[in-house]
Design a protein around this motif. Structure first.
Motif, mmCIF file in Angstrom:
data_model
loop_
_atom_site.group_PDB
_atom_site.id
_atom_site.type_symbol
_atom_site.label_atom_id
_atom_site.label_comp_id
_atom_site.label_asym_id
_atom_site.label_seq_id
_atom_site.Cartn_x
_atom_site.Cartn_y
_atom_site.Cartn_z
ATOM 1 N N HIS A 1 0.812 -1.213 0.000
ATOM 2 C CA HIS A 1 0.000 0.000 0.000
ATOM 3 C C HIS A 1 0.849 1.268 0.000
ATOM 4 N N VAL A 2 0.175 2.365 -0.290
ATOM 5 C CA VAL A 2 0.710 3.708 -0.134
ATOM 6 C C VAL A 2 -0.041 4.337 1.026
ATOM 7 N N THR B 1 11.451 9.111 -1.234
ATOM 8 C CA THR B 1 10.347 8.246 -0.814
ATOM 9 C C THR B 1 10.728 7.466 0.429
ATOM 10 N N ILE C 1 -4.745 1.983 -0.453
ATOM 11 C CA ILE C 1 -4.301 3.250 0.120
ATOM 12 C C ILE C 1 -4.639 3.209 1.596
ATOM 13 N N TYR D 1 -11.521 9.650 -0.777
ATOM 14 C CA TYR D 1 -10.906 8.341 -0.985
ATOM 15 C C TYR D 1 -11.880 7.172 -0.861
ATOM 16 N N ILE E 1 -1.056 7.774 3.158
ATOM 17 C CA ILE E 1 -1.231 9.211 3.004
ATOM 18 C C ILE E 1 -1.522 9.796 4.379
ATOM 19 N N GLY F 1 -0.311 14.534 2.813
ATOM 20 C CA GLY F 1 0.116 13.970 1.537
ATOM 21 C C GLY F 1 0.826 12.647 1.719
ATOM 22 N N PHE F 2 1.533 12.242 0.682
ATOM 23 C CA PHE F 2 2.248 10.969 0.680
ATOM 24 C C PHE F 2 3.119 10.846 1.925
ATOM 25 N N HIS F 3 3.037 9.701 2.602
ATOM 26 C CA HIS F 3 3.879 9.454 3.765
ATOM 27 C C HIS F 3 4.875 8.325 3.505
ATOM 28 N N HIS F 4 4.375 7.142 3.106
ATOM 29 C CA HIS F 4 5.286 6.028 2.842
ATOM 30 C C HIS F 4 4.652 5.009 1.903
ATOM 31 N N MET F 5 5.486 4.120 1.409
ATOM 32 C CA MET F 5 5.045 3.009 0.575
ATOM 33 C C MET F 5 5.509 1.722 1.256
#
Length: 173
Positions: free
Chosen positions: A12-13, A129, A59, A27, A15, A81-85
């Motif tokens: 997952h990504v 990232t 997500i 979402y 957020i 926003g984006f935090h981690h993958m």
């Protein structure tokens, strides 16, 4: 090529958001994410909602539970926003050795849990990232939210993470 691939499966990504209730209309409601997991992780100071989309894309929305949590500090510095993958690997220790042997810096390695062993590749080493690499024997491909649970239950704090699985909070029954 460095040899055998480290990643077994993309998961997952995540957020970062200040308030899950503000993110859910986009979402979950409009984009159609199906609730598959979520709850409060009081050890990390997070409330999470994990949503699945077609092709098993996931997500995870993450919100701080307290103003002194690491995620609250992250949001203050970077905004939402984006935090981690997150990716699953067969062996976290082996992944750390391979990454560091090739000059990539890992941090936050924790192998103390029998069901969730993890490390992170620093954003400065991973082209901006934050990569979370995890080895686990638990299945994360299918929904694990308790029967009848909704995103509203998670937003209201009625679910908690218990041994890597969401469960109803004792006082929420």
């Amino acid at each position: 090529m460095l040899g055998d691939t480290l990643v077994r499966r993309f998961d997952h990504v995540a957020i970062a958001v200040g308030d899950l209730a503000e993110a859910v209309p986009l979402y979950h409601d409009l984009l159609g994410g199906k609730l598959i997991a979520g709850g409060d992780d009081e050890n990390l100071g997070l409330r999470t909602i994990q949503l699945e989309y077609p092709q098993k894309v996931k997500i995870e929305l993450i919100q701080p539970l307290t103003p002194d949590s690491y995620l609250a500090a992250y949001l203050k510095k970077h905004g939402p926003g984006f935090h981690h993958m997150t990716c699953f690997v067969p062996d976290v220790e082996g992944a750390v050795r391979a990454l560091e042997a090739h000059g990539f810096e890992t941090v936050g390695t924790n192998t103390s849990s029998s069901y969730w062993r993890e490390t992170y590749v620093r954003p400065s080493s991973a082209f901006g990232t934050l990569l979370q690499l995890v080895s686990t024997e638990l299945r994360w491909e299918d929904p694990i939210v308790p029967e009848g649970a909704t995103v509203e239950d998670i937003i209201a704090g009625r679910l908690v993470w218990n041994d890597a699985r969401p469960a109803w909070r004792e006082d929420a029954k």
